[in-house]
Design an enzyme around this catalytic site. Structure first.
Site, PDB file in Angstrom:
ATOM      1  N   SER B  40     -37.463 -13.992 -20.257  1.00 17.58           N
ATOM      2  CA  SER B  40     -37.932 -13.173 -21.426  1.00 17.58           C
ATOM      3  C   SER B  40     -38.059 -11.660 -21.070  1.00 17.58           C
ATOM      4  O   SER B  40     -37.515 -11.053 -21.574  1.00 17.58           O
ATOM      5  CB  SER B  40     -39.207 -13.856 -21.560  1.00 17.58           C
ATOM      6  N   GLN B 226     -42.174 -40.368 -48.227  1.00 17.29           N
ATOM      7  CA  GLN B 226     -41.270 -40.042 -47.887  1.00 17.29           C
ATOM      8  C   GLN B 226     -40.714 -39.131 -48.426  1.00 17.29           C
ATOM      9  O   GLN B 226     -40.173 -38.234 -47.900  1.00 17.29           O
ATOM     10  CB  GLN B 226     -39.731 -41.276 -47.896  1.00 17.29           C
ATOM     11  N   THR B 318     -35.935 -21.250 -27.808  1.00 16.96           N
ATOM     12  CA  THR B 318     -36.290 -20.726 -26.186  1.00 16.96           C
ATOM     13  C   THR B 318     -34.962 -19.738 -26.504  1.00 16.96           C
ATOM     14  O   THR B 318     -36.272 -18.843 -25.900  1.00 16.96           O
ATOM     15  CB  THR B 318     -36.467 -21.848 -25.266  1.00 16.96           C
ATOM     16  N   GLU B 320     -32.843 -16.733 -26.323  1.00 16.35           N
ATOM     17  CA  GLU B 320     -31.990 -15.703 -27.514  1.00 16.35           C
ATOM     18  C   GLU B 320     -33.512 -14.807 -27.974  1.00 16.35           C
ATOM     19  O   GLU B 320     -33.559 -14.432 -29.010  1.00 16.35           O
ATOM     20  CB  GLU B 320     -31.347 -15.272 -28.554  1.00 16.35           C
TER      21      GLU B 320
END
Lengths: 560, 560
Positions: B40, B226, B318, B320
């Site tokens: 990061s 559902q 995670t 970009e």
């Protein structure tokens, strides 16, 4: 896979006969219940076992494609025998689903016997996980077995084809379910604590941002966002362990009572284990994946151990009762409990709080400052009031329907929420009860109290809408809970590593480079990469056939 | 992998030189930024590029193990070149991270060049997924490249070793990030709609429980539980499509402005795309897994298509920009916006509602009956008020800290919640805006209105705590929203299949037996199982070595 069903079922005579036989014959067995078209609804199974009085045999048969047995573990390639669940048909009459021991393969050459088709159902989620298990498909074309291969402990078929019940109580079946599900709850704690151990250790190794003057970056475990995701999972792992221990006691208690023909606690124990199976497996599956994300990109590597832990764990949300179907069973039990309030039928066990429903309907939390949320009774009452009010609200809404079953279907989502509230209360209350006992080890109790508060206040924050809309707490009190949660995270931080080390997992068992006990993550990740077979050669296989022609713009020569 | 970075970066001179060169030379390139110890925090990268004025070269070097390049896709076995991000060092001075074009392998025999170590980083999540990609590790030992292989569009190093900035605005970099992230949002809609298409079709095929008098069981899509899980995901898939379309427009607008040196909308566009990347990828990853669970046990089979869809999609949370880090960036922008309110700096674009902050702080929803929640303005105002109040509350809490950065760290979890509220408002408002346009097709607009309401009210239900604690709505109004949600589910049910057919995915593209267009699920599942290589033989390989000795109690003879 060694025919476990034989041990728990069948008549005593059969047990005496079959048990030594299974060992002597060295058979490998599996439990063949689920069918291609039938899972949750066991009563809807289609495989038939038709009694033939002429030969004193059952004819096992799959009348449809959807009746094919599908999923049994160990069935596809290995098992020689199976306990097959099939509809018992006598003289055209359907007596429902019963178990039958059927030999599938020859004990000499392992070939399927005549009329039997067996195969593996194919690849499943994950690299390894359940792909090391031969979940199978099985079909019978009028396969005959002797009458005495029916499991007859509860019901029997006589030589004359008469269907009779033994005096063994049918409720015993529920005892087995309580047992299986309490084990699943214990396993949930194990799986979640493995993931939490990995993520916590790696969060102390990994540093990102926050470097000043060229110094070290900040350990990611020091970020509040990391703590707010990780520490509730750490607390959950402990919470599930304690509730699992208690469930084990509950199962032993139920067993003792069953042996004395006392079925009074069975429905409550059944609802309780069903609900906790659902709650803990859902939280664990989600928690493992959250731990994986908390490890950033490296969590996506198999060498982190987390992808396979997830893939191998997640079926627990579906098997032994789909988690939503189980919550609806809990809800049914809760609605029954509410409807019987005031009837003299006192709610027992984990529903005992319902007896104080009038008081709980009047309850308003008296929290005035953040520290008030540390008092076990304050937390417990808030959870009891929330659960009771959600159940009562559902019951009131249900009563507006003329057809109760239609109401139950229509309000199913609300009923599931009420069941979740009830189950969360159980976990919170068992954690609190545990802490009323002596806890050995200096300062250990204090740390567990911190985790207990984190577990409860995290749930309160996550389900704030429940607590506010039922009027149990007010917005100010909700915000005080969040404030207290932040304080608690700071308290758990210095002990976080010790709290996961306490699970006492070896590196071998954890199977994770990120979760190594010695924290030597990066060199070992680097080493591990070179073990990948792709790295056996510097220039990859197929370079000349595929890559070089592409580079030389000779794509027509490439073997693509 | 064909060195895309070359197109967007470097000086014009370099572009003219390199672009045709890349094609003529037929090189294969990758983007080598992430390092073993650095993801990061790009500014924390450790790889160095030291200028040697004697030879007019840069020396690319990895000073530490953690500086090893790690993760670049296509690096491990295939790439001949890389754009390497490294710290530019001139005369001992560190000028921060810059990009350099480095040849990695010989174009003749594909061997790594001298001083260069390359490998694959090993297995990743899932059966296939990213395991078909050679994510790689790369190390340099004092590798020399000519000075003109630095990407010099924004900053340059002269022959004399002088570091100079061009007049190209640095903000252009953000334009690229806006572009990449708007594409990720569009992809989220595609991935989620694939999963929803599979789960919806299979939910209409699968039947379980509810059979009366031997008739067919109930289609699971008819169960409210559902519907309550599936239909919000269907609505999300549409919502993400529309917000993705709008983001594409935003990117084009930003690009036009950048070309005219107008940077005024860039920060807002950057915050907006960062936040929406985070929101949509998190919801999509969770949504795919939920769809898998909605398919019961069969969803765990690879032939359902869902396990691999999940494994291949989930890295989007995670890469970009880690989703939590991105939300903190949004929160920073929101805090800046709040602090400038009343200063004459009017909030723009997706934060324009903040200009009405005083009105929004006074807001109380006037919903009186369930249908009131169908009015777009009623929904929009509730979401605006909730988002504004959460931002303002954070700003007020932040102001209590003497060190603002310390406050930001301490309140990070609350700031993330505020950012989520803001991003959800954007998606809801863009859905509503879309429906103010003409929508071709008879009745289509009506169905989209139903989905829009489901999306908004589902979020309101999920985040009820936010809406109640900020006082935007009261508990009664919350319960009316739930009631309306149930009605909406009933309305979407008859059109659910049409709404997923409308995505127009071929069976080949879906790659799912459960999601087959013709609904012929069971026969095809059965057929597919037999294609598993394990079924090539009836008696499994290794029977004699492993299974038979076990059966014959001759374990010492077994090759185990």
């Amino acid at each position: 896979m060694f025919v476990p069903a034989i041990q728990g079922q069948g008549t005593d005579e059969q047990q005496q006969k079959w048990l030594p036989l299974a060992y002597r014959m060295q058979i490998i067995g599996c439990y063949a219940q689920t069918e291609l078209g039938h899972g949750s609804n066991v009563q809807g199974l289609e495989t038939t076992a038709t009694f033939d009085p002429k030969t004193d045999e059952f004819v096992i048969h799959n009348p449809t494609l959807t009746s094919s047995k599908w999923w049994p573990g160990g069935l596809g390639k290995i098992s020689t025998h199976a306990v097959v669940y099939a509809r018992l048909i006598i003289g055209g009459e359907d007596h429902g689903v019963h178990g039958f021991i059927v030999q599938l393969r020859s004990l000499d050459d392992h070939l399927p016997l005549s009329g039997i088709t067996i195969g593996d159902i194919g690849m499943k989620f994950g690299n390894a996980a359940y792909n090391t298990m031969d979940n199978g498909v099985l079909r019978f074309d009028h396969v005959r077995i002797p009458r005495n291969q029916m499991l007859m402990r509860v019901s029997q078929v006589t030589r004359e084809g008469k269907y009779v019940h033994s005096n063994v109580p049918r409720q015993l079946v529920y005892g087995t379910m309580v047992n299986v599900r309490q084990k699943i709850v214990a396993d949930a704690s194990v799986a979640l604590s493995r993931a939490v151990c990995i993520a916590t250790r790696y969060s102390a190794v990994r540093r990102q941002f926050g470097s000043h003057n060229g110094g070290l970056e900040t350990q990611v475990i020091d970020y509040k966002t990391q703590q707010a995701r990780l520490f509730p999972l750490l607390a959950s792992a402990y919470a599930f362990r304690f509730v699992g221990e208690w469930l084990k006691w509950l199962y032993m208690d139920v067993t003792k009572r069953l042996q004395a023909n006392d079925f009074s606690t069975l429905p409550e124990a059944h609802a309780c284990t069903a609900g906790l199976k659902s709650l803990t497996t859902t939280a664990t599956a989600d928690g493992i994946e959250e731990c994986r994300k908390l490890c950033g990109g490296h969590g996506y590597l198999c060498s982190s151990g987390l992808p396979e832990l997830f893939a191998v764990y997640v079926p627990a949300c579906t098997y032994e009762g789909d988690n939503i179907v189980l919550l609806l069973q809990v809800a049914r039990y809760l609605m029954k409990t509410v409807s019987q309030l005031g009837s003299g039928n006192k709610p027992v066990g984990t529903t005992a709080y319902m007896a104080r429903v009038e008081q709980l309907m009047q309850y308003h939390s008296d929290v005035e400052k953040a520290e008030d949320w540390l008092k076990p009774n304050v937390v417990l009452e808030a959870f009891e009031a929330r659960a009771a009010r959600m159940s009562v609200a559902c019951a009131q809404n249900l009563s507006k329907f003329t057809n109760p079953e239609e109401g139950f279907q229509e309000l199913a989502a609300d009923l599931v929420d009420a069941a979740v509230a009830h189950c969360q209360l159980i976990v919170v209350s068992k954690f609190i009860e545990k802490l009323q006992q002596d806890i050995p080890g200096k300062g250990v109790k204090k740390q567990l109290e911190v985790l207990c508060s984190i577990y409860a206040l995290f749930l309160l924050h996550k389900h704030l809408g429940d607590f506010l809309s039922t009027g149990c707490i007010n917005p100010k009190q909700g915000s005080l809970a969040s404030e207290q949660l932040r304080n608690l995270y700071s308290q758990v931080r210095p002990n976080a590593i010790a709290l996961v080390d306490a699970f006492n997992y070896t590196d071998h068992y954890l199977g994770s480079i990120l979760g190594r006990y010695d924290g030597n993550v990066y060199p070992k990740l680097y080493e591990e990469a070179w073990k990948d077979p792709l790295n056996d050669s510097v220039v990859p296989d197929g370079f000349k056939e595929y890559i070089q022609p592409m580079l030389k713009q000779q794509l027509r020569n490439a073997r693509l």
